[in-house]
Design a protein around this motif. Sequence first.
Motif, PDB file in Angstrom:
ATOM      1  N   ALA A  72       0.831  -1.210   0.000  1.00 27.70           N
ATOM      2  CA  ALA A  72       0.000   0.000   0.000  1.00 27.70           C
ATOM      3  C   ALA A  72       0.863   1.257   0.000  1.00 27.70           C
ATOM      4  O   ALA A  72       0.529   2.247  -0.665  1.00 27.70           O
ATOM      5  N   SER A  80      -6.495   5.601   1.553  1.00 29.67           N
ATOM      6  CA  SER A  80      -7.744   5.224   0.891  1.00 29.67           C
ATOM      7  C   SER A  80      -8.722   4.592   1.890  1.00 29.67           C
ATOM      8  O   SER A  80      -8.321   3.776   2.730  1.00 29.67           O
ATOM      9  N   TRP A  82     -11.068   2.327   1.519  1.00 34.75           N
ATOM     10  CA  TRP A  82     -11.190   0.863   1.451  1.00 34.75           C
ATOM     11  C   TRP A  82     -10.040   0.183   2.176  1.00 34.75           C
ATOM     12  O   TRP A  82     -10.219  -0.853   2.798  1.00 34.75           O
ATOM     13  N   LEU A  83      -8.847   0.792   2.107  1.00 38.16           N
ATOM     14  CA  LEU A  83      -7.695   0.211   2.779  1.00 38.16           C
ATOM     15  C   LEU A  83      -7.793   0.393   4.293  1.00 38.16           C
ATOM     16  O   LEU A  83      -7.500  -0.527   5.059  1.00 38.16           O
ATOM     17  N   SER A  86     -10.171  -2.083   5.525  1.00 35.73           N
ATOM     18  CA  SER A  86      -9.539  -3.405   5.486  1.00 35.73           C
ATOM     19  C   SER A  86      -8.572  -3.597   6.643  1.00 35.73           C
ATOM     20  O   SER A  86      -8.517  -4.674   7.246  1.00 35.73           O
ATOM     21  N   LEU A 141     -12.915  -6.635  -0.194  1.00 36.99           N
ATOM     22  CA  LEU A 141     -12.431  -5.255  -0.298  1.00 36.99           C
ATOM     23  C   LEU A 141     -11.126  -5.177  -1.081  1.00 36.99           C
ATOM     24  O   LEU A 141     -10.914  -4.239  -1.862  1.00 36.99           O
ATOM     25  N   MET A 142     -10.251  -6.136  -0.899  1.00 37.96           N
ATOM     26  CA  MET A 142      -8.979  -6.144  -1.614  1.00 37.96           C
ATOM     27  C   MET A 142      -9.177  -6.377  -3.110  1.00 37.96           C
ATOM     28  O   MET A 142      -8.405  -5.887  -3.926  1.00 37.96           O
ATOM     29  N   ARG A 145     -11.856  -3.008  -4.223  1.00 39.03           N
ATOM     30  CA  ARG A 145     -11.216  -1.730  -3.957  1.00 39.03           C
ATOM     31  C   ARG A 145     -12.033  -0.544  -4.495  1.00 39.03           C
ATOM     32  O   ARG A 145     -11.736   0.000  -5.556  1.00 39.03           O
ATOM     33  N   SER A 148     -10.854   2.312  -6.998  1.00 36.07           N
ATOM     34  CA  SER A 148      -9.570   1.959  -7.573  1.00 36.07           C
ATOM     35  C   SER A 148      -9.505   2.426  -9.031  1.00 36.07           C
ATOM     36  O   SER A 148     -10.512   2.678  -9.676  1.00 36.07           O
TER      37      SER A 148
END
Length: 152
Positions: A72, A80, A82-83, A86, A141-142, A145, A148
């Motif tokens: 990341a 981000s 989403w990250l 996560s 999620l990964m 994303r 993205s």
Amino acid sequence: MTKFLLAVHVLAAIVAVGPVTVAASMFPPAARRVIEAPDDVRAAETLRLLHRICQVYAVVGVAVPVFGFATASNMHVLGSAWLIVSIALTALAAVVLAVLVLPRQSALVEGGTDGRTRQATIQLAMFTGVFNLLWATVTILMIVRPGSTTGA
């Protein structure tokens, strides 16, 4: 470098988290077999093996967030949403495993559940399901994303 870090991150997730989720899911039914047949040596050995798999691969699983952070950082996506979600879900999954799943497994392996062993397996199955659901959510999620630039 980013591709290498991402590859190691994904491989670590598959190799480390996969066995924990499978072994943890198999543990409650295996514990019930031990409860129903306490003299079954093979069932007791299976239970100890599943617990050992969970313990060892939980430690190996530390590589997943380590390489995830490195990836990341290289991708410049540490801020981000989403990250961040996560990361929070991964931390929560780690807490569920370390505080709710592994100690209950240990108690069942050692036979120290004060006569409530059947109830303990049911509760353990619930916590294991929560752990698995958290990892499934992180995996989604990964892949998806939100926001993205990959077009996925």
